[in-house]
Design a protein around this motif. Sequence first.
Motif, PDB file in Angstrom:
ATOM      1  N   VAL A   1       0.830  -1.204   0.000  1.00 53.16           N
ATOM      2  CA  VAL A   1       0.000   0.000   0.000  1.00 53.16           C
ATOM      3  C   VAL A   1       0.864   1.253   0.000  1.00 53.16           C
ATOM      4  CG1 VAL A   1      -1.647   1.346   1.373  1.00 53.16           C
ATOM      5  CG2 VAL A   1      -2.012  -1.103   1.047  1.00 53.16           C
ATOM      6  N   GLN A   2       2.023   1.185   0.662  1.00 56.18           N
ATOM      7  CA  GLN A   2       2.912   2.351   0.758  1.00 56.18           C
ATOM      8  C   GLN A   2       3.698   2.618  -0.521  1.00 56.18           C
ATOM      9  OE1 GLN A   2       5.400   1.443   4.101  1.00 56.18           O
ATOM     10  NE2 GLN A   2       3.724   1.553   5.587  1.00 56.18           N
ATOM     11  N   GLN A   3       3.796   1.622  -1.404  1.00 57.80           N
ATOM     12  CA  GLN A   3       4.669   1.755  -2.568  1.00 57.80           C
ATOM     13  C   GLN A   3       4.063   2.566  -3.700  1.00 57.80           C
ATOM     14  OE1 GLN A   3       7.848   0.701  -2.121  1.00 57.80           O
ATOM     15  NE2 GLN A   3       6.956   0.219  -0.123  1.00 57.80           N
ATOM     16  N   SER A   4       2.729   2.553  -3.821  1.00 59.77           N
ATOM     17  CA  SER A   4       2.124   3.181  -4.995  1.00 59.77           C
ATOM     18  C   SER A   4       0.687   3.595  -4.702  1.00 59.77           C
ATOM     19  CB  SER A   4       2.151   2.215  -6.190  1.00 59.77           C
ATOM     20  OG  SER A   4       1.453   2.739  -7.282  1.00 59.77           O
ATOM     21  N   THR A   5       0.280   4.712  -5.312  1.00 64.81           N
ATOM     22  CA  THR A   5      -1.110   5.166  -5.161  1.00 64.81           C
ATOM     23  C   THR A   5      -2.071   4.356  -6.020  1.00 64.81           C
ATOM     24  OG1 THR A   5      -0.756   6.810  -6.908  1.00 64.81           O
ATOM     25  CG2 THR A   5      -0.421   7.529  -4.629  1.00 64.81           C
ATOM     26  N   CYS A   6      -1.568   3.523  -6.933  1.00 66.54           N
ATOM     27  CA  CYS A   6      -2.479   2.698  -7.727  1.00 66.54           C
ATOM     28  C   CYS A   6      -2.984   1.500  -6.929  1.00 66.54           C
ATOM     29  CB  CYS A   6      -1.816   2.237  -9.020  1.00 66.54           C
ATOM     30  SG  CYS A   6      -0.462   1.084  -8.815  1.00 66.54           S
TER      31      CYS A   6
ATOM     32  N   LEU B   1       9.998  -2.179 -10.421  1.00 66.00           N
ATOM     33  CA  LEU B   1       8.932  -2.266  -9.420  1.00 66.00           C
ATOM     34  C   LEU B   1       7.656  -1.522  -9.830  1.00 66.00           C
ATOM     35  CD1 LEU B   1       8.077  -3.324  -6.654  1.00 66.00           C
ATOM     36  CD2 LEU B   1       8.994  -1.231  -5.638  1.00 66.00           C
ATOM     37  N   PRO B   2       7.724  -0.242 -10.329  1.00 66.35           N
ATOM     38  CA  PRO B   2       6.474   0.441 -10.698  1.00 66.35           C
ATOM     39  C   PRO B   2       5.660  -0.317 -11.737  1.00 66.35           C
ATOM     40  CG  PRO B   2       8.288   2.008 -10.583  1.00 66.35           C
ATOM     41  CD  PRO B   2       8.893   0.646 -10.482  1.00 66.35           C
ATOM     42  N   GLU B   3       6.342  -0.856 -12.765  1.00 70.54           N
ATOM     43  CA  GLU B   3       5.633  -1.600 -13.802  1.00 70.54           C
ATOM     44  C   GLU B   3       5.059  -2.903 -13.243  1.00 70.54           C
ATOM     45  OE1 GLU B   3       6.470  -3.366 -18.296  1.00 70.54           O
ATOM     46  OE2 GLU B   3       7.954  -2.091 -17.301  1.00 70.54           O
ATOM     47  N   THR B   4       5.792  -3.535 -12.344  1.00 71.10           N
ATOM     48  CA  THR B   4       5.312  -4.773 -11.732  1.00 71.10           C
ATOM     49  C   THR B   4       4.059  -4.521 -10.903  1.00 71.10           C
ATOM     50  OG1 THR B   4       7.579  -5.627 -11.643  1.00 71.10           O
ATOM     51  CG2 THR B   4       5.943  -6.671 -10.203  1.00 71.10           C
ATOM     52  N   ILE B   5       4.092  -3.470 -10.085  1.00 69.92           N
ATOM     53  CA  ILE B   5       2.932  -3.147  -9.254  1.00 69.92           C
ATOM     54  C   ILE B   5       1.733  -2.794 -10.130  1.00 69.92           C
ATOM     55  CG2 ILE B   5       2.023  -1.457  -7.603  1.00 69.92           C
ATOM     56  CD1 ILE B   5       4.741  -1.387  -6.282  1.00 69.92           C
TER      57      ILE B   5
ATOM     58  N   ALA C   1       2.954   6.351 -14.805  1.00 71.30           N
ATOM     59  CA  ALA C   1       2.515   4.957 -14.635  1.00 71.30           C
ATOM     60  C   ALA C   1       1.320   4.873 -13.697  1.00 71.30           C
ATOM     61  CB  ALA C   1       3.675   4.109 -14.105  1.00 71.30           C
ATOM     62  N   GLU C   2       1.328   5.666 -12.628  1.00 71.29           N
ATOM     63  CA  GLU C   2       0.198   5.668 -11.702  1.00 71.29           C
ATOM     64  C   GLU C   2      -1.058   6.235 -12.364  1.00 71.29           C
ATOM     65  OE1 GLU C   2       1.506   7.846  -8.317  1.00 71.29           O
ATOM     66  OE2 GLU C   2       2.903   6.294  -7.644  1.00 71.29           O
ATOM     67  N   PHE C   3      -0.864   7.304 -13.128  1.00 66.19           N
ATOM     68  CA  PHE C   3      -2.016   7.893 -13.822  1.00 66.19           C
ATOM     69  C   PHE C   3      -2.580   6.918 -14.845  1.00 66.19           C
ATOM     70  CE2 PHE C   3      -0.095  12.399 -13.187  1.00 66.19           C
ATOM     71  CZ  PHE C   3      -0.442  12.337 -11.841  1.00 66.19           C
ATOM     72  N   GLU C   4      -1.692   6.249 -15.561  1.00 67.33           N
ATOM     73  CA  GLU C   4      -2.136   5.328 -16.598  1.00 67.33           C
ATOM     74  C   GLU C   4      -2.874   4.138 -15.998  1.00 67.33           C
ATOM     75  OE1 GLU C   4      -0.196   3.910 -20.820  1.00 67.33           O
ATOM     76  OE2 GLU C   4       0.965   3.602 -18.988  1.00 67.33           O
ATOM     77  N   SER C   5      -2.510   3.767 -14.757  1.00 71.37           N
ATOM     78  CA  SER C   5      -3.184   2.631 -14.116  1.00 71.37           C
ATOM     79  C   SER C   5      -4.662   2.911 -13.876  1.00 71.37           C
ATOM     80  CB  SER C   5      -2.499   2.297 -12.788  1.00 71.37           C
ATOM     81  OG  SER C   5      -2.729   3.316 -11.817  1.00 71.37           O
ATOM     82  N   MET C   6      -5.020   4.187 -13.722  1.00 67.71           N
ATOM     83  CA  MET C   6      -6.433   4.531 -13.543  1.00 67.71           C
ATOM     84  C   MET C   6      -7.251   4.274 -14.806  1.00 67.71           C
ATOM     85  SD  MET C   6      -6.317   8.063 -11.373  1.00 67.71           S
ATOM     86  CE  MET C   6      -8.066   8.314 -11.660  1.00 67.71           C
ATOM     87  N   MET C   7      -6.592   4.166 -15.955  1.00 75.51           N
ATOM     88  CA  MET C   7      -7.289   3.916 -17.218  1.00 75.51           C
ATOM     89  C   MET C   7      -7.522   2.433 -17.454  1.00 75.51           C
ATOM     90  SD  MET C   7      -5.056   6.595 -19.482  1.00 75.51           S
ATOM     91  CE  MET C   7      -5.635   5.856 -21.006  1.00 75.51           C
ATOM     92  N   ASP C   8      -7.083   1.589 -16.538  1.00 75.38           N
ATOM     93  CA  ASP C   8      -7.243   0.152 -16.711  1.00 75.38           C
ATOM     94  C   ASP C   8      -8.724  -0.206 -16.823  1.00 75.38           C
ATOM     95  OD1 ASP C   8      -6.981  -2.614 -16.668  1.00 75.38           O
ATOM     96  OD2 ASP C   8      -6.938  -2.677 -14.477  1.00 75.38           O
ATOM     97  N   PRO C   9      -9.173  -0.803 -17.944  1.00 70.53           N
ATOM     98  CA  PRO C   9     -10.603  -1.088 -18.110  1.00 70.53           C
ATOM     99  C   PRO C   9     -11.078  -2.375 -17.441  1.00 70.53           C
ATOM    100  CG  PRO C   9      -9.401  -1.713 -20.086  1.00 70.53           C
ATOM    101  CD  PRO C   9      -8.385  -1.119 -19.136  1.00 70.53           C
TER     102      PRO C   9
END
Length: 673
Positions: free
Chosen positions: A37-42, A103-107, A568-576
């Motif tokens: 939870v601490q590693q990324s806002t996604c 790590l960001p891409e993995t998460i 990467a975090e912003f793009e994760s919000m677009m995950d359909p």
Amino acid sequence: MRNAILSRAPHMIRDRKYHLKTYRQCCVGTELVDWLVQQSTCVHTRSHAVGMWQVLLEEGVLNHVDQELGFQDKYLFYRFLDDEEEHTPLPSEEEKRESEEELPETILFLAQMGPDALLCMILRKPPGQRTGDDLEIIYDELLHIKALSHLSNTVKRELASVLIFESHAKAGTVLFNQGEEGTSWYIIQKGSVNVVIYGKGVVCTLHEGDDFGKLALVTDSPRAASIVLREDNCHFLRVDKEDFNRILRDVEANTVRLKEYEQAVLVLEKSPRASSPGNIRYTVLSGTPEKILDHFLETMRMDTHHSDPGANDFVLMHCVFMPNSQFCQLLMAQYPFSLPPPLLSDPAVDDFVLMHCVFMPNSLFCQLLMAQYPFSLPPPLLSDPTVDDFVLMHCVFMPNSLFCQLLMAQYPFSLSPPLLSDPTVDDFTPLPDQEGPSAGSMSSFELMSSKDLAYQMTLYDWELFSCHELLYNTFGRQSFRRTTANLDLFLRRFNQVQLWVVTEVCLCGQLSKRVQLLKKFIKIAAHCREFKNLNSFFAIIMGMSNPAVSRLTQTWEKLPSKFKKFYAEFESMMDPSRNHRAYRLTVTKIEPPIIPFMPLLLKDMTFSHEGNKTFIDNMVNFEKMVSIHRCKIRSVSLRLCPVVLSAEPITIGINNAYTQVHTFLDKVIILAL
């Protein structure tokens, strides 16, 4: 993931003792969730993190020390596969560095797969072992299943507690045969099946979101067809006959039908959250408009301390099933003392003519009319139905002088306007402004504040979004005789912002300048999100993910790692996946008002509208109105006019016992405005 933990928090992987037994090189489930939870806002919630670790557990990358199934956010020990063997060497500095970069891409990858894994894990639990949070996750999934769209939310909550997960690995598997006794109702969660009837073969194919097998349970008859899996790895949600019949009995027991002349006029459902038998509340499921309104007004009289949220739903949705004139007449019959005239006695009079005094004085209104229609000419007022809308309405968006100049440029005095009489004419020379820009605006663009740009974009978007045209668009603007021009412009605005990003980046010829542009757009997107303008936020991110921009490999390589992480975090919000679950979880954390991602909002509203009938047995399907209003319309309309909504209550000459009506009538006046 293991190397990243050893790099950032090496104390998490160590030997641990429990009940005098030592477990070598293991982690605690709760600590793994905390760390992720601490590693990324996604990673939106702890349950989301649980699903992500469950993905690794199902793939064998992570194991429970006693081989238990399912990852849990508890004091349980888990071990990475690399630590199963003794004396496993620690990662080198090079491996740690690589893990930090990856790590960001993995998460992000795990965040997309986590919700599916979590839902399957919950569904595999016996129904009696599901927690309250588990039931909420299942219920949220049921809200978006096509086959269940006609069921009430109460029934969906009941189903969440009894659904059973069932999967089959091989195509060709027969789920049940024609003529067998019906024991279960199935909903397809993943995959597809063929419906086979003896002598006819495959009569149809059912896909994800469809259901089958319910008829045999309702009529207590044999199966009418055989069901054969069409592809490998199909997943189903199953409701057994006993649970199905119990839910039907419970629904009927909690439903109250009021009848007049042997015809139902109002259908109510007992609220499952009543605090005591003497404090039973009812929810309106369907009814005639008059009876629904009578119910809400009577509820207000009986209980002056609690307002029924259904009244808000009725006020803002009544135009779907009741004209304004009838609505005002019914209110005047209830409260006749000092209400103003109905303001809509003549339905042929345009709303603008009636309401202009709210936003402009009569003198200005008359001046504008006189400027358009001199005394020597009467107003056309659409007397000629063949006159094009553009000719009539151009004065709204361009002065007459410009309109005449454009006409004269196209049609010199010696030629009469062709008016598209020759459809083969397609080689007009474009104007310079129509050819698009040939150079970017980086020189002036980089001098502007990213925050100021995002703020001005938000102001513009809010002005268009707050015009309350979503209802007309969903139910058909022809039914309301209203326009959706602002909504259409708002949707075009999304494409304009997206193409603006692509154009600016592609017209920039210098590598260093392109990197600066990407940083600038990422900053603007971050500020749009800060201002709760998710529509422009998505437009900018989708512009940056356009192939014309994403293929600029050298530019992206030069982008600082901090900005890569943000993107990467912003793009994760677009995950359909999971019906845009990442976006929906983000929205739940944002306090209103917001400007939502419009394409998805329109999709949800269309799904709610077309998946449910507006009238059932000649009664208004009020539960549909509540669903559309509370999930969609209320998130728009009640956030639009905070000043008006917070105004003092209207003074009307009725008893103090009716004080609850003040707020109700406030919303009526706002609706008229």
